[in-house]
Design an enzyme around this catalytic site. Structure first.
Site, PDB file in Angstrom:
ATOM      1  N   GLY A  28       0.813  -1.214   0.000  1.00 24.38           N
ATOM      2  CA  GLY A  28       0.000   0.000   0.000  1.00 24.38           C
ATOM      3  C   GLY A  28       0.844   1.261   0.000  1.00 24.38           C
ATOM      4  N   HIS A  34       4.402   1.815  -7.938  1.00 24.23           N
ATOM      5  CA  HIS A  34       3.374   0.775  -7.907  1.00 24.23           C
ATOM      6  C   HIS A  34       2.487   0.873  -9.141  1.00 24.23           C
ATOM      7  CE1 HIS A  34       4.013   1.475  -3.401  1.00 24.23           C
ATOM      8  NE2 HIS A  34       4.294   0.199  -3.525  1.00 24.23           N
ATOM      9  N   GLY A 144       8.792  -4.985  -8.742  1.00 22.23           N
ATOM     10  CA  GLY A 144       9.696  -3.916  -9.134  1.00 22.23           C
ATOM     11  C   GLY A 144      11.158  -4.319  -9.013  1.00 22.23           C
ATOM     12  N   GLN A 145      11.966  -3.838  -9.955  1.00 25.04           N
ATOM     13  CA  GLN A 145      13.421  -4.033  -9.844  1.00 25.04           C
ATOM     14  C   GLN A 145      14.010  -3.194  -8.710  1.00 25.04           C
ATOM     15  OE1 GLN A 145      14.869  -3.340 -13.834  1.00 25.04           O
ATOM     16  NE2 GLN A 145      13.890  -5.217 -14.563  1.00 25.04           N
ATOM     17  N   GLN A 150      14.796  -9.083  -3.764  1.00 25.04           N
ATOM     18  CA  GLN A 150      13.467  -9.685  -3.595  1.00 25.04           C
ATOM     19  C   GLN A 150      13.001 -10.322  -4.906  1.00 25.04           C
ATOM     20  OE1 GLN A 150      10.168  -7.573  -1.484  1.00 25.04           O
ATOM     21  NE2 GLN A 150       9.387  -7.216  -3.522  1.00 25.04           N
ATOM     22  N   SER A 182       9.579   5.632  -3.201  1.00 24.25           N
ATOM     23  CA  SER A 182       9.408   4.657  -2.123  1.00 24.25           C
ATOM     24  C   SER A 182       8.333   5.175  -1.180  1.00 24.25           C
ATOM     25  CB  SER A 182      10.730   4.501  -1.350  1.00 24.25           C
ATOM     26  OG  SER A 182      10.484   3.906  -0.091  1.00 24.25           O
ATOM     27  N   SER A 183       7.561   4.248  -0.627  1.00 27.33           N
ATOM     28  CA  SER A 183       6.555   4.651   0.355  1.00 27.33           C
ATOM     29  C   SER A 183       7.214   5.334   1.542  1.00 27.33           C
ATOM     30  CB  SER A 183       5.773   3.424   0.841  1.00 27.33           C
ATOM     31  OG  SER A 183       5.207   2.762  -0.268  1.00 27.33           O
TER      32      SER A 183
HETATM   33  P1  AMP Z   1       6.118  -2.294  -1.553  1.00 30.64           P
HETATM   34  O1  AMP Z   1       4.733  -1.752  -1.441  1.00 30.64           O
HETATM   35  O2  AMP Z   1       7.179  -1.339  -1.146  1.00 30.64           O
HETATM   36  O3  AMP Z   1       6.251  -3.666  -0.912  1.00 30.64           O
HETATM   37  O4  AMP Z   1       6.367  -2.523  -3.100  1.00 30.64           O
HETATM   38  C1  AMP Z   1       5.459  -3.276  -3.867  1.00 30.64           C
HETATM   39  C2  AMP Z   1       6.069  -3.505  -5.228  1.00 30.64           C
HETATM   40  O5  AMP Z   1       6.317  -2.254  -5.847  1.00 30.64           O
HETATM   41  C3  AMP Z   1       7.412  -4.256  -5.169  1.00 30.64           C
HETATM   42  O6  AMP Z   1       7.461  -5.193  -6.230  1.00 30.64           O
HETATM   43  C4  AMP Z   1       8.406  -3.134  -5.344  1.00 30.64           C
HETATM   44  O7  AMP Z   1       9.620  -3.563  -5.924  1.00 30.64           O
HETATM   45  C5  AMP Z   1       7.648  -2.216  -6.288  1.00 30.64           C
HETATM   46  N1  AMP Z   1       8.184  -0.851  -6.227  1.00 30.64           N
HETATM   47  C6  AMP Z   1       8.414  -0.098  -5.115  1.00 30.64           C
HETATM   48  N2  AMP Z   1       8.963   1.085  -5.442  1.00 30.64           N
HETATM   49  C7  AMP Z   1       9.097   1.081  -6.794  1.00 30.64           C
HETATM   50  C8  AMP Z   1       9.609   2.012  -7.752  1.00 30.64           C
HETATM   51  N3  AMP Z   1      10.108   3.200  -7.383  1.00 30.64           N
HETATM   52  N4  AMP Z   1       9.591   1.675  -9.057  1.00 30.64           N
HETATM   53  C9  AMP Z   1       9.095   0.473  -9.450  1.00 30.64           C
HETATM   54  N5  AMP Z   1       8.588  -0.451  -8.603  1.00 30.64           N
HETATM   55  C10 AMP Z   1       8.593  -0.157  -7.292  1.00 30.64           C
END
Ligand code: AMP
Length: 278
Positions: A28, A34, A144-145, A150, A182-183
């Site tokens: 979230g 995302h 996401g890369q 992960q 980033s969140s």
């Molecule tokens: P998270 O909510 O932080 O667990 O991320 C959920 C998904 O979004 C994961 O696959 C992350 O790698 C991806 N993600 C997070 N930040 C970015 C970003 N800046 N660019 C692309 N994908 C992202």
């Protein structure tokens, strides 16, 4: 179509429409990173499921589980805007029974680089991702890369456990100044943010070099310039599939990855580069 909010397996089964299903797992606090994953899912599958679950299993005892941002209403808004079919939003007590015993081990690959600083983190990630796969039963899952280790471990899990799911990796979305979305960026003050820019700057400077030694040295120098406000956990130049450090004669794709804290906010970033292209 109206967005469906599913809380458990029964809701997910009811929401199935036939055709291919893509899952985008998230915690979230959705941002453009995302949304880029969701768009990739949208063009590749008939039905898009976004999971929103802050997974307690992947946070260490001194990490930010309780203060992790939770913005469900605006997340729903973003999902509607991206034409998502189903938001899967389980309660923690429905995901994990108090007497649960069995989980996924990320193995040795889960204990190196990022895993060395976050014991148990990748076991927690793989356990929740496998559960999400079993609940949603997607044909495709999008990651996401940004979280490169992960992503590599999820590919490993799919291979090692014969999961019938295609994994798609999506490039990192950045602010115009280079900061990876980033969140956790919302915790950064203006000053913190300026310090945090050293991460992407170091990766860019490293990626412009030719040999592993030059790449490491150049990126490290940029991190050092940022001063004591940047508390670096690691800078690593690794094989993208195994996350083991690459040696001098290495040829092919490599990942330059960094993790550092600015104040109490821990950030990670990485770039993919090609070594000794022939
Ligand atoms: P998270 O909510 O932080 O667990 O991320 C959920 C998904 O979004 C994961 O696959 C992350 O790698 C991806 N993600 C997070 N930040 C970015 C970003 N800046 N660019 C692309 N994908 C992202």
């Amino acid at each position: 179509m109206e967005l469906i909010v599913a809380r458990g397996r029964e809701d997910l089964v009811k929401a199935r429409r036939g055709g291919t299903v893509a899952l985008v797992p998230t915690m979230g606090a959705l941002h453009e990173g995302h949304r880029s994953l969701i768009r990739q899912a949208r063009v590749r599958a008939d039905q898009v499921v976004v999971s929103i679950f802050v997974n307690p299993l992947q946070f260490g005892p001194n990490e930010d589980f309780s203060r992790y941002p939770r913005t469900f209403e605006s997340d729903l808004h973003a999902c509607r805007a991206e034409d998502v079919d189903v938001v899967f939003h389980p309660a923690a007590e429905d995901m994990y029974a108090p007497d649960r015993q069995v989980g996924v081990s990320a193995g040795q690959m889960g204990r190196i680089v990022e895993g060395a600083f976050r014991p148990g983190h990748f076991d927690g990630v793989l356990t929740v991702v496998l559960k999400l796969f079993n609940l949603v039963q997607p044909d495709l899952a999008v990651f996401g890369q940004k979280d490169a280790q992960q992503l590599a471990l999820i590919r490993r899990m799919v291979a090692d456990l014969d999961l019938p799911i295609e994994i798609l990796g999506v490039p990192t979305v950045r602010e115009p100044d280079g900061l990876a979305l980033s969140s956790r960026n919302r915790y950064l003050s203006g000053d913190d943010r300026r310090v945090a820019l050293a991460l992407s700057r170091a990766l860019r400077a490293g990626a412009a070099q030719l040999t592993p030694a030059e790449i490491r040295r150049t990126a490290r120098a940029v991190l050092d310039e940022a001063g004591p406000e940047l508390d670096v956990d690691y800078l690593a130049l690794v094989d993208p599939a195994t996350f083991t450090e690459v040696g001098d004669g290495f040829e092919g794709m490599a990942v330059l990855a960094v993790a550092a804290s600015v104040g109490s906010t821990r950030l990670i970033d990485n770039v993919t580069l090609t070594l000794n292209p022939s």
